[in-house]
Design a protein around this motif. Structure first.
Motif, PDB file in Angstrom:
ATOM      1  N   ALA A 130       0.831  -1.209   0.000  1.00 23.86           N
ATOM      2  CA  ALA A 130       0.000   0.000   0.000  1.00 23.86           C
ATOM      3  C   ALA A 130       0.865   1.258   0.000  1.00 23.86           C
ATOM      4  CB  ALA A 130      -0.928   0.013   1.216  1.00 23.86           C
ATOM      5  N   PRO A 131       0.468   2.300  -0.729  1.00 25.37           N
ATOM      6  CA  PRO A 131       1.248   3.541  -0.760  1.00 25.37           C
ATOM      7  C   PRO A 131       1.256   4.275   0.579  1.00 25.37           C
ATOM      8  CG  PRO A 131      -0.828   3.832  -1.909  1.00 25.37           C
ATOM      9  CD  PRO A 131      -0.702   2.373  -1.611  1.00 25.37           C
ATOM     10  N   ALA A 132       0.243   4.058   1.385  1.00 26.65           N
ATOM     11  CA  ALA A 132       0.168   4.683   2.711  1.00 26.65           C
ATOM     12  C   ALA A 132      -0.715   3.823   3.605  1.00 26.65           C
ATOM     13  CB  ALA A 132      -0.397   6.098   2.620  1.00 26.65           C
ATOM     14  N   ALA A 133      -0.490   3.939   4.896  1.00 29.20           N
ATOM     15  CA  ALA A 133      -1.297   3.178   5.858  1.00 29.20           C
ATOM     16  C   ALA A 133      -1.402   3.961   7.154  1.00 29.20           C
ATOM     17  CB  ALA A 133      -0.682   1.805   6.110  1.00 29.20           C
ATOM     18  N   LEU A 134      -2.556   3.841   7.792  1.00 31.50           N
ATOM     19  CA  LEU A 134      -2.830   4.550   9.041  1.00 31.50           C
ATOM     20  C   LEU A 134      -3.055   3.529  10.151  1.00 31.50           C
ATOM     21  CD1 LEU A 134      -5.438   7.110   7.621  1.00 31.50           C
ATOM     22  CD2 LEU A 134      -2.958   7.443   7.884  1.00 31.50           C
ATOM     23  N   GLU A 135      -2.167   3.499  11.109  1.00 28.07           N
ATOM     24  CA  GLU A 135      -2.344   2.637  12.271  1.00 28.07           C
ATOM     25  C   GLU A 135      -3.344   3.312  13.217  1.00 28.07           C
ATOM     26  OE1 GLU A 135       1.395   1.678  14.075  1.00 28.07           O
ATOM     27  OE2 GLU A 135       2.301   1.045  12.178  1.00 28.07           O
ATOM     28  N   CYS A 136      -4.340   2.572  13.667  1.00 26.17           N
ATOM     29  CA  CYS A 136      -5.437   3.174  14.438  1.00 26.17           C
ATOM     30  C   CYS A 136      -5.731   2.404  15.711  1.00 26.17           C
ATOM     31  CB  CYS A 136      -6.717   3.220  13.593  1.00 26.17           C
ATOM     32  SG  CYS A 136      -6.558   4.146  12.059  1.00 26.17           S
ATOM     33  N   ARG A 137      -6.040   3.161  16.744  1.00 25.63           N
ATOM     34  CA  ARG A 137      -6.518   2.591  17.996  1.00 25.63           C
ATOM     35  C   ARG A 137      -7.995   2.961  18.135  1.00 25.63           C
ATOM     36  NH1 ARG A 137      -3.662   0.059  21.505  1.00 25.63           N
ATOM     37  NH2 ARG A 137      -1.682   0.765  20.599  1.00 25.63           N
ATOM     38  N   LEU A 138      -8.800   1.991  18.485  1.00 22.26           N
ATOM     39  CA  LEU A 138     -10.245   2.191  18.561  1.00 22.26           C
ATOM     40  C   LEU A 138     -10.605   3.269  19.569  1.00 22.26           C
ATOM     41  CD1 LEU A 138     -13.181   1.287  17.889  1.00 22.26           C
ATOM     42  CD2 LEU A 138     -12.950  -0.380  19.753  1.00 22.26           C
ATOM     43  N   ASN A 139     -11.466   4.189  19.146  1.00 23.04           N
ATOM     44  CA  ASN A 139     -12.052   5.172  20.043  1.00 23.04           C
ATOM     45  C   ASN A 139     -13.407   4.660  20.520  1.00 23.04           C
ATOM     46  OD1 ASN A 139     -13.050   7.366  21.377  1.00 23.04           O
ATOM     47  ND2 ASN A 139     -12.897   8.795  19.687  1.00 23.04           N
ATOM     48  N   GLN A 140     -14.311   4.433  19.563  1.00 23.05           N
ATOM     49  CA  GLN A 140     -15.605   3.858  19.930  1.00 23.05           C
ATOM     50  C   GLN A 140     -16.290   3.237  18.723  1.00 23.05           C
ATOM     51  OE1 GLN A 140     -18.787   6.713  20.987  1.00 23.05           O
ATOM     52  NE2 GLN A 140     -17.364   8.353  20.457  1.00 23.05           N
ATOM     53  N   ILE A 141     -17.206   2.341  19.006  1.00 21.38           N
ATOM     54  CA  ILE A 141     -18.072   1.735  17.990  1.00 21.38           C
ATOM     55  C   ILE A 141     -19.496   2.168  18.306  1.00 21.38           C
ATOM     56  CG2 ILE A 141     -18.981  -0.417  17.028  1.00 21.38           C
ATOM     57  CD1 ILE A 141     -16.292  -1.731  17.803  1.00 21.38           C
ATOM     58  N   VAL A 156      -5.600   7.889  14.955  1.00 22.27           N
ATOM     59  CA  VAL A 156      -4.433   7.466  14.179  1.00 22.27           C
ATOM     60  C   VAL A 156      -3.191   7.590  15.061  1.00 22.27           C
ATOM     61  CG1 VAL A 156      -3.022   7.914  12.142  1.00 22.27           C
ATOM     62  CG2 VAL A 156      -5.517   8.177  12.023  1.00 22.27           C
ATOM     63  N   THR A 157      -2.515   6.460  15.275  1.00 19.80           N
ATOM     64  CA  THR A 157      -1.341   6.434  16.161  1.00 19.80           C
ATOM     65  C   THR A 157      -0.032   6.306  15.392  1.00 19.80           C
ATOM     66  OG1 THR A 157      -1.607   4.036  16.426  1.00 19.80           O
ATOM     67  CG2 THR A 157      -2.670   5.460  18.069  1.00 19.80           C
ATOM     68  N   GLY A 158      -0.113   6.027  14.100  1.00 22.13           N
ATOM     69  CA  GLY A 158       1.091   5.903  13.280  1.00 22.13           C
ATOM     70  C   GLY A 158       0.739   6.023  11.809  1.00 22.13           C
ATOM     71  N   VAL A 159       1.619   6.619  11.030  1.00 18.37           N
ATOM     72  CA  VAL A 159       1.370   6.838   9.598  1.00 18.37           C
ATOM     73  C   VAL A 159       2.554   6.321   8.793  1.00 18.37           C
ATOM     74  CG1 VAL A 159       0.932   8.564   7.800  1.00 18.37           C
ATOM     75  CG2 VAL A 159      -0.014   8.897  10.106  1.00 18.37           C
ATOM     76  N   HIS A 160       2.276   5.478   7.815  1.00 17.31           N
ATOM     77  CA  HIS A 160       3.288   4.975   6.888  1.00 17.31           C
ATOM     78  C   HIS A 160       3.043   5.589   5.515  1.00 17.31           C
ATOM     79  CE1 HIS A 160       4.674   1.683   9.572  1.00 17.31           C
ATOM     80  NE2 HIS A 160       3.424   1.719   9.996  1.00 17.31           N
ATOM     81  N   ILE A 161       4.095   6.089   4.882  1.00 12.27           N
ATOM     82  CA  ILE A 161       4.009   6.641   3.523  1.00 12.27           C
ATOM     83  C   ILE A 161       5.203   6.117   2.729  1.00 12.27           C
ATOM     84  CG2 ILE A 161       3.922   8.718   2.084  1.00 12.27           C
ATOM     85  CD1 ILE A 161       2.998  10.276   4.583  1.00 12.27           C
ATOM     86  N   LYS A 162       4.942   5.551   1.561  1.00 12.15           N
ATOM     87  CA  LYS A 162       6.040   5.118   0.695  1.00 12.15           C
ATOM     88  C   LYS A 162       6.803   6.344   0.194  1.00 12.15           C
ATOM     89  CE  LYS A 162       5.151   0.562   0.069  1.00 12.15           C
ATOM     90  NZ  LYS A 162       6.083  -0.492   0.485  1.00 12.15           N
ATOM     91  N   ASP A 163       8.120   6.274   0.223  1.00  8.27           N
ATOM     92  CA  ASP A 163       8.942   7.407  -0.211  1.00  8.27           C
ATOM     93  C   ASP A 163       8.651   7.810  -1.646  1.00  8.27           C
ATOM     94  OD1 ASP A 163      10.166   7.530   2.253  1.00  8.27           O
ATOM     95  OD2 ASP A 163      11.894   6.322   1.643  1.00  8.27           O
ATOM     96  N   GLU A 164       8.333   6.834  -2.489  1.00  7.20           N
ATOM     97  CA  GLU A 164       8.152   7.129  -3.909  1.00  7.20           C
ATOM     98  C   GLU A 164       6.881   7.911  -4.225  1.00  7.20           C
ATOM     99  OE1 GLU A 164       7.263   2.592  -3.474  1.00  7.20           O
ATOM    100  OE2 GLU A 164       8.633   4.066  -2.601  1.00  7.20           O
ATOM    101  N   VAL A 165       5.970   8.048  -3.266  1.00  5.06           N
ATOM    102  CA  VAL A 165       4.767   8.841  -3.534  1.00  5.06           C
ATOM    103  C   VAL A 165       4.894  10.266  -3.005  1.00  5.06           C
ATOM    104  CG1 VAL A 165       3.338   6.774  -3.557  1.00  5.06           C
ATOM    105  CG2 VAL A 165       3.473   8.143  -1.467  1.00  5.06           C
ATOM    106  N   VAL A 170       5.788  16.655  -0.595  1.00  6.08           N
ATOM    107  CA  VAL A 170       4.324  16.702  -0.690  1.00  6.08           C
ATOM    108  C   VAL A 170       3.815  15.347  -1.193  1.00  6.08           C
ATOM    109  CG1 VAL A 170       2.357  17.812  -1.832  1.00  6.08           C
ATOM    110  CG2 VAL A 170       4.310  19.179  -1.092  1.00  6.08           C
ATOM    111  N   LEU A 171       2.773  14.854  -0.565  1.00  5.00           N
ATOM    112  CA  LEU A 171       2.150  13.611  -1.029  1.00  5.00           C
ATOM    113  C   LEU A 171       1.533  13.853  -2.400  1.00  5.00           C
ATOM    114  CD1 LEU A 171       1.506  10.697   0.057  1.00  5.00           C
ATOM    115  CD2 LEU A 171      -0.742  11.587   0.623  1.00  5.00           C
TER     116      LEU A 171
END
Length: 201
Positions: A130-141, A156-165, A170-171
């Motif tokens: 994936a070009p980017a990903a958002l690590e998330c901790r549940l707030n509520q359902i 969102v507790t962590g963000v991954h972005i591929k360098d090539e994008v 700028v994304l």
């Protein structure tokens, strides 16, 4: 035409989801307490705040092998974490494969031929391609009106972005062309971008 949803629309297919389009796709990866990974796309998805960053997606419908709703929601209830992977145009077939109505013990990463990568702040895998990903901790359902409709809110507790994008820091979405859901069986990819300057007060 005009119709009231409770009275039906009289068309061959429901136009509601085609009207609210394009919709970004949350490719949600989770893992149950036994370590079985799950990956599924959800098109009722968006970012809802940026300080701190927060996201939402909605799960609709249910599976016969889960007590309520779907595998993603069940796993999030168990573990309190999930990862939202962004779908690029190049990943459209893998995303579609992961939408198959597989049993809860099926690993959709394997089904779709994808590579698992470790998250840094949570305990479920992410899609390495994936070009980017958002690590998330549940707030509520939140239970919504209707049968088996749920709104999932996460921080969102962590963000991954591929360098090539990235382009000069700028994304650049034209480098990976994020996929969006339209209506029916239709999708779109972002291929052109234009800018607007906000008017001053």
């Amino acid at each position: 035409m005009f119709y009231q949803p409770e009275n039906g629309h009289g068309l061959p297919h429901n136009p509601f989801k085609a009207i609210v389009a394009p919709r970004p796709i949350a490719w949600v990866s989770t893992q149950d307490q036994a370590g079985v990974a799950n990956l599924a796309p959800y098109s009722f998805f968006n970012a809802i705040a940026d300080a701190p960053p927060q996201v939402m997606f909605a799960s609709t419908g249910r599976k016969p092998d889960q007590p309520e709703s779907k595998d993603s929601l069940s796993n999030i209830r168990e573990t309190g974490v999930f990862c939202i992977n962004i779908v690029s145009k190049g990943l459209q077939d893998a995303m579609n494969a992961s939408s198959a109505p597989a049993g809860k013990d099926v690993d959709e990463f394997e089904l779709a031929g994808l590579t698992k990568a470790n998250c840094d702040t949570i305990t479920c895998p992410r899609v390495d391609e994936a070009p980017a990903a958002l690590e998330c901790r549940l707030n509520q359902i939140i239970r919504l009106d209707g049968d088996d409709n749920y709104l999932v809110l996460g921080h969102v507790t962590g963000v991954h972005i591929k360098d090539e994008v990235l382009n000069d820091g700028v994304l650049d979405v034209t480098r990976y062309q994020p996929l969006a859901r339209l209506g029916y069986r239709d999708y779109s990819a972002v291929e052109s971008v234009f800018s607007l300057t906000r008017p001053k007060a």
